[in-house]
Design an enzyme around this catalytic site. Structure first.
Site, PDB file in Angstrom:
ATOM      1  N   THR A  15       0.853  -1.192   0.000  1.00 13.98           N
ATOM      2  CA  THR A  15       0.000   0.000   0.000  1.00 13.98           C
ATOM      3  C   THR A  15       0.888   1.241   0.000  1.00 13.98           C
ATOM      4  O   THR A  15       0.666   2.186  -0.764  1.00 13.98           O
ATOM      5  CB  THR A  15      -0.939  -0.007   1.221  1.00 13.98           C
ATOM      6  OG1 THR A  15      -1.796  -1.147   1.124  1.00 13.98           O
ATOM      7  CG2 THR A  15      -1.771   1.259   1.303  1.00 13.98           C
ATOM      8  N   ASN A  43      -5.715  -9.544  -7.945  1.00 16.79           N
ATOM      9  CA  ASN A  43      -5.874 -10.259  -6.679  1.00 16.79           C
ATOM     10  C   ASN A  43      -7.192 -11.016  -6.576  1.00 16.79           C
ATOM     11  O   ASN A  43      -7.310 -11.959  -5.814  1.00 16.79           O
ATOM     12  CB  ASN A  43      -5.736  -9.290  -5.497  1.00 16.79           C
ATOM     13  CG  ASN A  43      -6.518  -8.017  -5.675  1.00 16.79           C
ATOM     14  OD1 ASN A  43      -6.343  -7.307  -6.667  1.00 16.79           O
ATOM     15  ND2 ASN A  43      -7.388  -7.717  -4.744  1.00 16.79           N
ATOM     16  N   SER A  79       4.791  -7.068  -1.706  1.00 16.65           N
ATOM     17  CA  SER A  79       4.356  -7.187  -0.317  1.00 16.65           C
ATOM     18  C   SER A  79       4.825  -8.531   0.221  1.00 16.65           C
ATOM     19  O   SER A  79       4.579  -9.574  -0.390  1.00 16.65           O
ATOM     20  CB  SER A  79       2.834  -7.099  -0.260  1.00 16.65           C
ATOM     21  OG  SER A  79       2.395  -7.285   1.063  1.00 16.65           O
ATOM     22  N   ALA A  80       5.471  -8.507   1.385  1.00 17.27           N
ATOM     23  CA  ALA A  80       6.039  -9.755   1.929  1.00 17.27           C
ATOM     24  C   ALA A  80       4.968 -10.755   2.337  1.00 17.27           C
ATOM     25  O   ALA A  80       5.149 -11.964   2.162  1.00 17.27           O
ATOM     26  CB  ALA A  80       6.924  -9.427   3.137  1.00 17.27           C
ATOM     27  N   HIS A  81       3.847 -10.260   2.868  1.00 13.43           N
ATOM     28  CA  HIS A  81       2.905 -11.219   3.465  1.00 13.43           C
ATOM     29  C   HIS A  81       2.098 -12.000   2.435  1.00 13.43           C
ATOM     30  O   HIS A  81       1.350 -12.914   2.791  1.00 13.43           O
ATOM     31  CB  HIS A  81       2.001 -10.536   4.498  1.00 13.43           C
ATOM     32  CG  HIS A  81       0.918  -9.649   3.964  1.00 13.43           C
ATOM     33  ND1 HIS A  81      -0.372 -10.086   3.832  1.00 13.43           N
ATOM     34  CD2 HIS A  81       0.920  -8.363   3.570  1.00 13.43           C
ATOM     35  CE1 HIS A  81      -1.132  -9.095   3.381  1.00 13.43           C
ATOM     36  NE2 HIS A  81      -0.361  -8.034   3.211  1.00 13.43           N
ATOM     37  N   THR A 107      13.258   4.532  10.358  1.00 12.00           N
ATOM     38  CA  THR A 107      14.127   3.399  10.697  1.00 12.00           C
ATOM     39  C   THR A 107      13.556   2.110  10.115  1.00 12.00           C
ATOM     40  O   THR A 107      12.368   1.831  10.249  1.00 12.00           O
ATOM     41  CB  THR A 107      14.267   3.283  12.234  1.00 12.00           C
ATOM     42  OG1 THR A 107      14.768   4.533  12.710  1.00 12.00           O
ATOM     43  CG2 THR A 107      15.205   2.162  12.632  1.00 12.00           C
ATOM     44  N   CYS A 114     -15.073  -6.190   3.024  1.00 13.02           N
ATOM     45  CA  CYS A 114     -16.351  -6.246   3.726  1.00 13.02           C
ATOM     46  C   CYS A 114     -16.314  -5.153   4.786  1.00 13.02           C
ATOM     47  O   CYS A 114     -15.422  -5.135   5.609  1.00 13.02           O
ATOM     48  CB  CYS A 114     -16.428  -7.621   4.367  1.00 13.02           C
ATOM     49  SG  CYS A 114     -17.733  -7.840   5.522  1.00 13.02           S
TER      50      CYS A 114
HETATM   51  N1  PMP Z   1      -1.931  -4.719  -4.201  1.00 12.59           N
HETATM   52  C1  PMP Z   1      -2.543  -5.903  -4.329  1.00 12.59           C
HETATM   53  C2  PMP Z   1      -2.806  -6.457  -5.691  1.00 12.59           C
HETATM   54  C3  PMP Z   1      -2.933  -6.588  -3.181  1.00 12.59           C
HETATM   55  O1  PMP Z   1      -3.558  -7.772  -3.316  1.00 12.59           O
HETATM   56  C4  PMP Z   1      -2.666  -6.032  -1.915  1.00 12.59           C
HETATM   57  C5  PMP Z   1      -3.083  -6.737  -0.636  1.00 12.59           C
HETATM   58  N2  PMP Z   1      -4.450  -7.080  -0.592  1.00 12.59           N
HETATM   59  C6  PMP Z   1      -2.004  -4.797  -1.845  1.00 12.59           C
HETATM   60  C7  PMP Z   1      -1.654  -4.179  -3.014  1.00 12.59           C
HETATM   61  C8  PMP Z   1      -1.686  -4.143  -0.527  1.00 12.59           C
HETATM   62  O2  PMP Z   1      -0.580  -4.773   0.073  1.00 12.59           O
HETATM   63  P1  PMP Z   1      -0.212  -4.546   1.627  1.00 12.59           P
HETATM   64  O3  PMP Z   1      -1.147  -5.441   2.390  1.00 12.59           O
HETATM   65  O4  PMP Z   1       1.217  -4.968   1.745  1.00 12.59           O
HETATM   66  O5  PMP Z   1      -0.381  -3.105   1.937  1.00 12.59           O
END
Ligand code: PMP
Length: 371
Positions: free
Chosen positions: A73, A140, A188-190, A226, A313
């Site tokens: 984001t 996504n 994004s790492a997660h 940091t 949601c």
């Molecule tokens: N872009 C896409 C295509 C995503 O699927 C997501 C997460 N839903 C994001 C950006 C945002 O990533 P983050 O959770 O790291 O802010």
């Protein structure tokens, strides 16, 4: 003992990979500030730079081009909100792109969810050349892959830069930054087995990074604040592990194909969105005519199956997905879609559990708790 959930929501977030957990927990004790010149600082700096090397190696680019951020984001906002001039964004972008530039022109997509290149050609032949075009690598909600290199070629003809949100692509398909040819790429790492709240903006050599925050001179003066050292260390380990196990994509594609075949056999009228386009292996977005997404989600949740509706949601009400609406799906049908997204931990048993609930919903049966 309750059964562990069948987790089919890898596009929302992924479990932490063991290698990422190890790197992250080890780094928690490396407490120095990576900007400090003493030994404690240098130890922390080493972890950050090792992780930068890991991210760069996976993307086939140089470490100096990686700027760590607090997630995608932030990376998306940095570029979109920080670029002047006319901006074009694909209509199916993530909200962290769309909301950053509400005034941007939206590039339509075809019924399959692919950016309409003919529309883009017409637009670029007209006046008011854009300064930036933002197109994600993979959607996504549907898993649809965008023709990013074709868009880059077109952008070059008018001198526009290209931003690519590659959050759902990296770790799911091979990605090479230089081959892709974009100026900016968000990660994004997660979404690939790393921790939450960390990501990266990859920047082409010589391209400026707009400033979202000011303050310290971290990240070569490109991102103040940091560094989150443990999260960055976990990110580096996760992306290396994800890249090393890309071949698991074949197994995942096989699982998805089996699932989609079963869905079609049970309800030939159930649309699978984006199925005619190139898609990453792990995502299925399916509508169930006559059954609202909320109803489906509740039934799945009661049965211990984790899936998502297309869009966020809020206060218990699910808004129709802007992605499906942009693909021309009627609003009622868009409100009947759910997404299952698979990953390295997904088993046949998980999909059987999904199918059991879906089949019951498709037959109009009542929701019930499965023991
Ligand atoms: N872009 C896409 C295509 C995503 O699927 C997501 C997460 N839903 C994001 C950006 C945002 O990533 P983050 O959770 O790291 O802010």
């Amino acid at each position: 003992m309750p059964r562990p959930p069948a987790y089919l929501d890898y596009n929302a977030t992924t479990p932490l990979r063991p290698a990422a957990r190890d790197a992250l927990t080890a780094a928690l004790d490396v407490y120095g500030n990576p900007s400090s010149v003493h030994g404690a600082g240098r130890a922390a700096r080493r972890l950050v730079e090792d992780a930068r090397g890991q991210v760069a190696a996976v993307l086939g680019t140089l470490p100096a081009q990686i700027v760590f951020t607090g997630g995608a984001t932030e990376a998306n906002n940095t570029v979109l909100a920080g670029t002047d001039g006319v901006i074009l964004v694909a209509a199916t972008e993530h909200d962290s792109v769309l909301a950053a530039v509400p005034e941007a022109e939206r590039i339509p997509v075809t019924a399959d969810g692919v950016v309409d290149l003919a529309w883009l050609d017409d637009r670029l032949a007209g006046s008011a050349a854009p300064s930036l075009i933002a197109v994600q690598a993979v959607n996504n909600e549907t898993g649809v892959i965008q023709p990013v290199t074709d868009i880059v070629a077109r952008a070059r003809t008018v001198g526009a830069r290209v931003h690519c949100d590659a959050v759902q692509a990296v770790g799911r398909m091979a990605m090479d930054f230089d081959t892709l040819g974009v100026d900016y790429l968000s990660l994004s790492a997660h979404k690939l087995g790393g921790p939450k709240g960390v990501g990266a903006l990859v920047v082409r050599d010589g391209v400026p990074v707009p400033k979202l925050m000011t303050g310290g001179g971290q990240e070569r003066r490109r991102r103040a604040g940091t560094e989150n050292v443990p999260a960055i260390a976990g990110f580096g380990a996760a992306i290396a592990d994800a890249a090393a196990s890309l071949t698991d994509g074949d197994r995942i594609r096989g699982l998805r194909e089996r699932l989609e075949t079963a869905l079609r056999a049970r309800r030939p009228d159930a649309p699978i969105y984006g199925a005619a386009a190139d898609r990453v292996a792990n995502t299925v977005c399916v509508g169930l005519p006559g059954v609202r997404s909320e109803t489906q989600l509740m039934a799945f949740d009661l049965d211990g199956v984790a899936v998502s509706a297309g869009a966020a949601c809020s206060s218990g009400k699910i808004a129709a997905s802007h992605v499906l609406l942009a693909m021309g799906v009627p609003v009622d049908a868009a409100g009947e879609a759910i997404r299952a997204s698979l990953g390295w931990g997904t088993t046949e048993d998980d999909l059987d559990r999904f199918l059991t609930t879906w089949t019951r919903l498709a037959a109009g049966g009542p929701s019930r708790r499965v023991a």
